[in-house]
Structures are given as structure tokens and as C-alpha cells.
Scaffold this motif. Structure first.
Motif, PDB file in Angstrom:
ATOM      1  N   THR A 164       3.078  -1.034   7.595  1.00 22.19           N
ATOM      2  CA  THR A 164       2.563  -1.091   6.286  1.00 22.19           C
ATOM      3  C   THR A 164       1.513  -0.383   6.563  1.00 22.19           C
ATOM      4  O   THR A 164       0.511   0.039   5.851  1.00 22.19           O
ATOM      5  N   ALA A 182       1.880   3.092   4.871  1.00 23.33           N
ATOM      6  CA  ALA A 182       2.509   2.937   3.603  1.00 23.33           C
ATOM      7  C   ALA A 182       0.313   2.951   3.053  1.00 23.33           C
ATOM      8  O   ALA A 182       0.512   3.818   1.596  1.00 23.33           O
ATOM      9  N   SER A 189       5.337   4.038  -1.956  1.00 20.63           N
ATOM     10  CA  SER A 189       6.366   3.566  -3.679  1.00 20.63           C
ATOM     11  C   SER A 189       5.689   3.486  -5.037  1.00 20.63           C
ATOM     12  O   SER A 189       4.095   3.721  -5.339  1.00 20.63           O
ATOM     13  N   TYR A 196       4.484  -3.670   0.814  1.00 18.17           N
ATOM     14  CA  TYR A 196       4.996  -3.552   1.835  1.00 18.17           C
ATOM     15  C   TYR A 196       5.189  -3.860   2.885  1.00 18.17           C
ATOM     16  O   TYR A 196       6.683  -3.885   3.491  1.00 18.17           O
TER      17      TYR A 196
END
Length: 284
Positions: A78, A81, A143, A195
């Protein structure tokens, strides 16, 4: 009359949604005899925590190691990301970046058209990610959906702030860390929840890429114990401190342990969630 009916339906819906969690928790802390006779619904009968002591203390089951792996993957994945998504969105939201629309188009292309399992496996294998902890962190670090939300949020921040900072002598790094990062708390919390939940619940990626069982997250441990694809681990009926521990107790405790930790994420991010989603999706 209408309001009372609406409230009743909402309460009924809430009960339907919450009941499975309460039932699993009740079964996990109830005496096995009460469970097998079908007496456990909402409330535990013969309350005890011997099942949790057993599953967490039994290295043969691997639940403790699986929880550690899942927490490690979720926290580190996380953080990586969110950082990469934020930095990328910041760059793509700056009009002075040449070719930013083309770069964004490349992200959209990979979102719409996936390479497939075999090409992805070959690429990850070439990069040395197969049977490595990095497979849970790097491939899904950005993403496209969350990148769009973050970029739209940054686009909505007034450009006058950036101009003032440049006049005061701020460079790009200072602009990113001292102005845009503090203002982006709502969207960062929002994408962080997405995430974290995605990484915690990841099943196919570790199933395909992680052959070493010491690297398995809790979801694969749960799959191996409950579904038993290869015969799994057979549970014996136990009696500990006068309480019976049956396979139903062990399965319920394992399921609850796989669900409960990720529920802690929502209370901390709830106050930012709606604001981050709305600003990130409707503006820009």
C-alpha cells in the motif's frame, strides 16, 4: 409511515449483512458440542478462546505466518502503491509536462487490454518476481482507475498555489511534498483503502506465483485449510481445558482471522473516503 418502513428495511438489510460475520465469530469462540448440535447463531455458547490459541500456536497450520505475510504485503504494498500513484498523478496533472496525454493513453490502453496470464507470467519470471515477495508489491503498484481519480483530484487544486510557490523559489520536489501532498490527504486515504483491500484479498497472484509456502498470505492458507485442493490438513476433534474444538471451530476462527485485520482500515480512512472519491471523480 414511509420513513418508519424505510428505517425498518435498512435495519433488516444491516442485519442480513452483519449476520454472517457474527455467526462466524460466535462459532469460533463457542464450544464444539454446541456448534455441532446447531445451537450457535448470533451469540456464542460455552464461550472460550481455546480455538484461537490452537490455530495461532500450531505452526503446522501456518496461520500465524500467513497473517504476518499478509500484513507485510498489505502495509508495504500500500505504501509503495500510494507513493507511486501520487507521484505519477502529480506529473500527469502538470500542463508543463510534454506528452502527458499520450502517457495517460498508454495507461488506459493497459487498463482496457490485458496481456493475459502466460505473457504476464513470462515477464514476471524474467524480472525475477516469481516466488518472491515483490510479486505482491510491484506489478499492481499503479492502478489506472486510482491514478485517474488522483490525477483529477490534483487537477482541481487551484493553479495559483503552484504559481505562488514558484515565485517564492520552490522547486518541483518542494512543490510536491509541501503543497500538494498535504492537500491530498483525502484522495491518498481513499486510494490507500482500495490498495490495502486489494492486496489483502489477493488470491490468484500468490496462487500462481508463490510456490514457497512460507511466502503464502492468509488467503492461500485459508484456501488450503477450507477448500483442501490437495487433501489439505485434516483436523482432529480436540478437548482443551474442558472445551471441545471441532473442525467447524477451526475453520470459523481461520475465516475470522482472514477478515478481521482489514476491517481496521476503514475506521481510520472513513472521514476522507467520500470526499476523496467525489473530488477525484467529479472534478478535473
Amino acid at each position: 409511515m414511509f420513513e418508519a418502513t424505510n428505517n425498518s428495511l435498512l435495519i433488516l438489510l444491516a442485519i442480513i449483512c452483519v449476520y454472517p460475520f457474527l455467526n462466524i465469530l460466535a462459532v469460533s469462540v463457542s464450544d464444539g458440542l454446541a456448534v455441532i448440535t446447531g445451537k450457535v447463531y448470533f451469540w456464542p455458547i460455552g464461550f472460550n478462546v481455546e480455538t484461537y490459541k490452537y490455530v495461532l500456536g500450531n505452526s503446522r497450520l501456518g496461520i500465524t505466518l500467513g497473517l504476518f505475510n499478509s500484513i507485510f504485503y498489505t502495509v508495504s504494498g500500500t505504501l509503495v502503491a500510494v507513493l507511486l500513484t501520487f507521484v505519477t498523478a502529480y506529473a500527469l496533472s502538470r500542463k508543463r509536462l510534454k506528452g502527458r496525454y499520450f502517457i495517460m493513453l498508454l495507461f488506459l490502453f493497459t487498463w482496457i487490454f490485458e496481456a493475459g496470464l502466460i505473457p504476464s507470467y513470462l515477464v514476471n519470471n524474467t524480472l525475477g518476481l516469481v516466488n518472491s515477495r515483490w510479486i505482491m508489491i510491484l506489478p499492481g503498484a499503479i492502478s489506472t482507475f486510482l491514478l485517474i481519480i488522483t490525477r483529477s483530484f490534483l487537477d482541481a487544486i487551484p493553479g495559483e498555489l503552484e504559481e505562488s510557490a514558484f515565485i517564492d523559489g520552490a522547486n518541483e520536489l518542494q512543490m510536491l511534498t509541501r503543497i500538494f501532498f498535504p492537500l491530498s490527504t483525502p484522495v491518498l486515504a481513499t486510494i490507500g483503502v482500495f490498495y490495502a483491500v486489494h492486496i489483502w484479498n489477493a488470491f490468484m497472484i500468490p496462487l500462481i506465483y508463490l510456490q514457497d509456502r512460507t511466502l503464502h498470505p492468509i488467503q492461500l492458507i485459508l484456501y488450503r485449510l477450507i477448500i483442501k485442493p490437495d487433501g489439505g490438513t485434516s483436523f482432529e476433534n480436540l478437548t482443551v481445558n474442558g472445551h471441545q474444538i471441532l473442525p467447524d471451530n477451526i475453520e470459523a476462527a481461520t475465516i475470522f482471522l482472514a477478515i478481521f485485520p482489514i476491517l481496521f482500515v476503514y475506521p481510520f480512512a472513513q472521514k476522507y473516503f467520500t470526499k476523496g472519491m467525489l473530488l477525484g471523480s467529479l472534478k478535473g
